[in-house]
Design a protein around this motif. Structure first.
Motif, PDB file in Angstrom:
ATOM      1  N   ASN A  48      42.853  33.362  36.098  1.00  0.00           N
ATOM      2  CA  ASN A  48      43.635  33.539  37.320  1.00  0.00           C
ATOM      3  C   ASN A  48      43.572  34.960  37.872  1.00  0.00           C
ATOM      4  O   ASN A  48      44.462  35.382  38.603  1.00  0.00           O
ATOM      5  N   ASP A 100      38.729  35.413  40.320  1.00  0.00           N
ATOM      6  CA  ASP A 100      38.651  33.960  40.158  1.00  0.00           C
ATOM      7  C   ASP A 100      39.252  33.241  41.361  1.00  0.00           C
ATOM      8  O   ASP A 100      38.702  32.247  41.839  1.00  0.00           O
ATOM      9  N   THR A 101      40.385  33.739  41.844  1.00  0.00           N
ATOM     10  CA  THR A 101      41.029  33.124  43.011  1.00  0.00           C
ATOM     11  C   THR A 101      40.121  33.179  44.232  1.00  0.00           C
ATOM     12  O   THR A 101      39.925  32.181  44.933  1.00  0.00           O
ATOM     13  N   ASP A 105      42.372  29.009  31.326  1.00  0.00           N
ATOM     14  CA  ASP A 105      42.664  29.252  32.740  1.00  0.00           C
ATOM     15  C   ASP A 105      42.349  30.704  33.084  1.00  0.00           C
ATOM     16  O   ASP A 105      42.786  31.636  32.406  1.00  0.00           O
TER      17      ASP A 105
END
Length: 447
Positions: free
Chosen positions: A64, A68-69, A62
């Motif tokens: 985050n 990336d957001t 993952d």
């Protein structure tokens, strides 16, 4: 990548109208899902940034970070407005209209294939940095890459004769994917192999240090005799003596060190206790040896699975890389801890650890085991949730890989922990189970 190659990629992207999904799937790897069978990948690794076409896949972990957001928010489900390559530059600019913003909002993803300065930067309409894969401060370069800062142009490059790109860019991108995959798999396989060999070497060292039963038995007998000799000559020992020099029961001279900080009448008890511990260790050392040998087989099975792995995702599952803080927080005393799509997966490396994991598992956790062959028990922490099919299949594959190195078609049974009854040690009976079939393929020596 060369300027002409990037222009060919821009032409390819120009024939598409939307980006279905944009996200980072590895540390330096961005994926643009254009809605077809394949996705366009941009590997922004310093010194070897490139692009290729390959099937869309899940992230290895993952991501985050703010970049990336925003990459997902601004480019996923966006409409492609323009794709360009500035003249003479190794820069690809993808300008889109985000779905979640007003129609006049434009955002540009600028991909810079500039050797060791490779970067991916999100820009607004005023060429200000929204976010970037790598931030660069004024102390590092005149060209600051920080949110809210206007991005300065790159310094002019020397004029070079551009060799026209010939052939199909799609074919080149697919071939490039194969080249990159082979190189990355070779590098990652070697890295994971080395990580595992270090663990295996620690087990081998522990095995080498194990004393044999005969030596421990002789040691226990020696301590028992020393205790008896002290009892027989207790009246001869003075308060300040640090050793007892006498003869044993067969008339041989012997010197016995006297322990400090212990009362005179407890000297013999001290040696009797040492004899008892040595005797107990002699009786149980074969159990410890068996546990270590089972751990060794466990790591040998993973080494075999590393050779069989077909993609980086599978390698990361077999030998996960975690940050120091996470490793410390999630350290497991009995067994190994793995993560599959955010779910904790506990694996026993031998019969003792299998038993411990069964005792520690919660009633709604999922228990998994390869049918008809001895091997690792797998516990998946569910927190009362229904597990995705992909998690079950990945865990079943790991269960087989951890239990055997032999190729074949294996049945992996799984059920809730509350339906598993411990019989003796790690032997169990279970009910209300389902089965997943796992094909374990053989492998030729690659390297």
């Amino acid at each position: 990548m060369t300027h002409t190659q990037l222009k060919a990629v821009a032409d390819f992207l120009g024939h598409h109208h939307h980006i279905k999904k944009a996200r980072r799937v590895e540390n330096n790897l961005l994926m643009l899902d254009l809605g077809g069978a394949e996705a366009l990948y941009f590997d922004m690794t310093r010194g070897r940034a490139t692009a290729y076409l390959a099937p869309a896949r899940r992230p290895a972990q993952d991501f985050n970070a703010p970049f990336d957001t925003l990459l997902h928010q601004l480019l996923s489900q966006s409409r492609i407005l323009e794709v360009s390559v500035p003249e003479g530059e190794r820069i690809l600019r993808i300008t889109v209209q985000p779905r979640s913003h007003y129609k006049d909002r434009k955002v540009t993803l600028q991909l810079e294939f500039t050797g060791r300065h490779a970067n991916a930067i999100l820009l607004d309409e005023e060429e200000r940095v929204v976010e970037a894969l790598r931030h660069i401060d004024a102390a590092q370069s005149y060209r600051v890459v920080r949110p809210g800062v206007e991005l300065a142009p790159l310094p002019p490059r020397p004029e070079k004769e551009q060799i026209p790109f010939e052939g199909s860019i799609e074919s080149w991108l697919r071939e490039n994917a194969q080249r990159i995959h082979q190189r990355r798999m070779s590098e990652l396989r070697q890295q994971k192999r080395q990580q595992l060999l270090k663990k295996r070497e620690r087990i081998l060292q522990a095995l080498r240090k194990l004393p044999d039963e005969a030596t421990l038995g002789e040691e226990a007998e020696r301590f028992r005799e020393m205790g008896n000799l002290i009892l027989a000559h207790l009246h001869e020992i003075r308060p300040y003596d640090r050793k007892l020099e006498t003869v044993d029961f067969e008339g041989n001279p012997v010197t016995i060190p006297l322990p400090e900080g212990i009362a005179k009448n407890r000297f013999s008890e001290y040696y009797f206790n040492k004899a008892r511990r040595a005797r107990s260790k002699a009786e149980h050392v074969h159990i410890e040896r068996k546990n270590l040998e089972e751990k060794l087989r466990f790591y040998d099975n993973i080494l075999q699975a590393i050779e069989e792995a077909q993609d980086p995702y599978e390698l990361e599952m077999l030998v996960p890389k975690q940050g120091r803080a996470k490793r410390k927080k999630e350290k497991l005393r009995d067994g190994e801890l793995y993560w599959i799509e955010g779910y904790k997966v506990y694996v026993g490396r031998n019969a003792r650890e299998n038993q411990k994991l069964l005792e520690l598992a919660r009633s709604n956790d999922l228990w998994m085991h390869t049918r008809d062959i001895p091997g690792s028990h797998v516990i998946i922490r569910t927190d009362k949730q229904n597990l995705p099919e992909s998690v079950l299949r990945s865990a079943a594959k790991l269960c087989v890989d951890f239990s055997t190195s032999q190729p074949g078609n294996y049945a992996v049974d799984y059920t809730r922990r509350k339906f598993v009854k411990i019989q003796e040690g790690s032997h169990v009976e279970y009910d209300k189970y389902k089965t997943i079939q796992v094909l374990k393929e053989g492998v030729e020596i690659r390297e």
